[in-house]
Motif scaffolding. Sequence first.
Motif, PDB file in Angstrom:
ATOM      1  N   GLU A 172       0.746  -1.055   0.432  1.00 23.16           N
ATOM      2  CA  GLU A 172      -0.271  -0.180  -0.268  1.00 23.16           C
ATOM      3  C   GLU A 172       1.431   0.932   0.033  1.00 23.16           C
ATOM      4  O   GLU A 172       0.138   2.241   0.223  1.00 23.16           O
ATOM      5  N   PHE A 174       2.497   3.331  -1.974  1.00 24.50           N
ATOM      6  CA  PHE A 174       2.297   5.046  -2.797  1.00 24.50           C
ATOM      7  C   PHE A 174       0.435   5.067  -2.354  1.00 24.50           C
ATOM      8  O   PHE A 174       0.497   5.812  -3.322  1.00 24.50           O
ATOM      9  N   VAL A 175       0.060   4.489  -1.860  1.00 25.60           N
ATOM     10  CA  VAL A 175      -0.992   4.843  -1.522  1.00 25.60           C
ATOM     11  C   VAL A 175      -1.381   5.440  -0.963  1.00 25.60           C
ATOM     12  O   VAL A 175      -2.901   6.288   0.356  1.00 25.60           O
ATOM     13  N   HIS A 228      -1.144   2.644 -12.988  1.00 28.42           N
ATOM     14  CA  HIS A 228      -0.926   3.584 -12.225  1.00 28.42           C
ATOM     15  C   HIS A 228      -2.320   3.935 -11.366  1.00 28.42           C
ATOM     16  O   HIS A 228      -2.882   4.510 -12.199  1.00 28.42           O
ATOM     17  N   TYR A 229      -1.859   4.086 -10.543  1.00 26.29           N
ATOM     18  CA  TYR A 229      -2.905   4.292  -8.800  1.00 26.29           C
ATOM     19  C   TYR A 229      -2.996   5.349  -8.304  1.00 26.29           C
ATOM     20  O   TYR A 229      -3.332   6.038  -7.690  1.00 26.29           O
ATOM     21  N   GLY A 230      -1.167   5.052  -8.041  1.00 29.95           N
ATOM     22  CA  GLY A 230      -1.283   6.452  -6.636  1.00 29.95           C
ATOM     23  C   GLY A 230      -0.351   7.826  -6.728  1.00 29.95           C
ATOM     24  O   GLY A 230      -1.295   7.558  -8.306  1.00 29.95           O
ATOM     25  N   ASP A 237       2.058   1.185 -10.287  1.00 25.23           N
ATOM     26  CA  ASP A 237       1.755   0.713  -9.193  1.00 25.23           C
ATOM     27  C   ASP A 237       1.404  -0.481  -9.074  1.00 25.23           C
ATOM     28  O   ASP A 237       0.957  -1.053  -7.827  1.00 25.23           O
ATOM     29  N   ASN A 238       0.376  -1.100 -10.338  1.00 24.44           N
ATOM     30  CA  ASN A 238       0.311  -2.354  -9.649  1.00 24.44           C
ATOM     31  C   ASN A 238      -0.289  -3.084 -11.115  1.00 24.44           C
ATOM     32  O   ASN A 238      -0.036  -2.483 -12.627  1.00 24.44           O
ATOM     33  N   SER A 256       1.258  -5.049  -6.159  1.00 26.74           N
ATOM     34  CA  SER A 256       0.971  -3.743  -6.194  1.00 26.74           C
ATOM     35  C   SER A 256       1.703  -3.255  -5.515  1.00 26.74           C
ATOM     36  O   SER A 256       2.039  -3.175  -4.508  1.00 26.74           O
ATOM     37  N   LYS A 257       1.394  -1.948  -5.468  1.00 27.32           N
ATOM     38  CA  LYS A 257       1.719  -0.809  -4.149  1.00 27.32           C
ATOM     39  C   LYS A 257       0.528   0.632  -4.217  1.00 27.32           C
ATOM     40  O   LYS A 257       1.116   1.219  -3.364  1.00 27.32           O
ATOM     41  N   SER A 258      -0.242   0.058  -4.679  1.00 24.94           N
ATOM     42  CA  SER A 258      -1.265   0.945  -4.516  1.00 24.94           C
ATOM     43  C   SER A 258      -3.005   0.141  -4.149  1.00 24.94           C
ATOM     44  O   SER A 258      -4.066   0.378  -4.197  1.00 24.94           O
TER      45      SER A 258
END
Length: 383
Positions: A172, A174-175, A228-230, A237-238, A256-258
């Motif tokens: 998580e 990046f969000v 890209h969501y972050g 990031d996903n 993912s990082k989002s």
Amino acid sequence: MENTNTVPLAPLRLAFIGGSRSSAVGYSHFVSSAMDGLWTLVAGCFSRHAESNQESGQVYGVHPERIYDTWQALLASEKGNIDAVVILTPTPSHVDSVLACMRAGIAVICEKSLAVSSEQARQIIAVRDAHQAFLAVTYNYAGYPMLRELERKIRDGKLGKILHFQAEMPQEGFVRVDARGNKPTPQAWRLADGAIPTLHLDLGVHLHQMVAYLTGEKPLELVSDQNHYGWFAGVVDNAGCLCQYSGNIQGQFWFSKSALGHRNGLRIRIYGDLAAAEWYQAQPEELTLSHVDGRREIIDRAGQVEVTNALRYNRFKAGHPAGFIEAFANLYGDIAVGVRQFQQGLPWQGGAVYSAELALEGMHFLEAMVASSQSRRWETIQA
């Protein structure tokens, strides 16, 4: 009766390139390499920033005269005085120091990802072979005892024929904000995507390695998407993909990082025709098995195990979970054996976890993911 006359081997001498106290994994490598008395850190160039470099060396107990301003100076001064160098710099800068160490005849332990492209990985392999050098690539999660237990069960046929799998690594970072509402401040290199996005080099390589280690099969083709969501513009990031492996095995990957709610949601599920297995990194000492007759069982180090009851995995008794640092220490235990065998001119059976060839396959896999996300079609993975 145990032989008490055995003289213990002196620890192997280690140097770090990168891995300052403030880096993402530097302190983890320092603690884990020293944990079992197999290695001792004697030299390093820990950071390009002089203050951080000196401070890190002091924290790690390295003599000031063996803290170097550049990694080139380290290699020039320490050749013959160290047994291996650990490369802990940002991934995009691995290639130059890895090649220089191998050309100098120094064994290399490189933090994943070995390279940022298949072209770089092939170059590294060519130099390794030309200089008959030692090279090991570390993927921390391969050191978890229960993952090794699962590999043994698959190899012994306890799951039957492997049919399909799911491997995921949601985070998580990046969000999510901290308790005061502040956004994270990732290292600059993590916010600059190359031909293969940094997300793939950071997380995707772990999932590829784990599936290769557990199944022994190779990826053949895939269809993928990325987004890209972050907060960080232009940074992937996903990502996920559906993949076909040799042995007629179907797989799904997601990293993912989002993904809010996941600090590090690494999970792998392997489905066979006799049993299925699930391992979740947040509960590292439990392996869940579901059998074809409907039985379900959860095993740990004190259960019906074949690998994780070994002394090396039981630094303290079951019920007191080992984790991330211990997994790294298990890798350093393996690599210590490999370096000593290499020094004696003996082969090292480390390919299932540590080989540059596996890293090259991972680059081909990730490049196919990127190509598929652009073409919107299935892509063949280069052999």
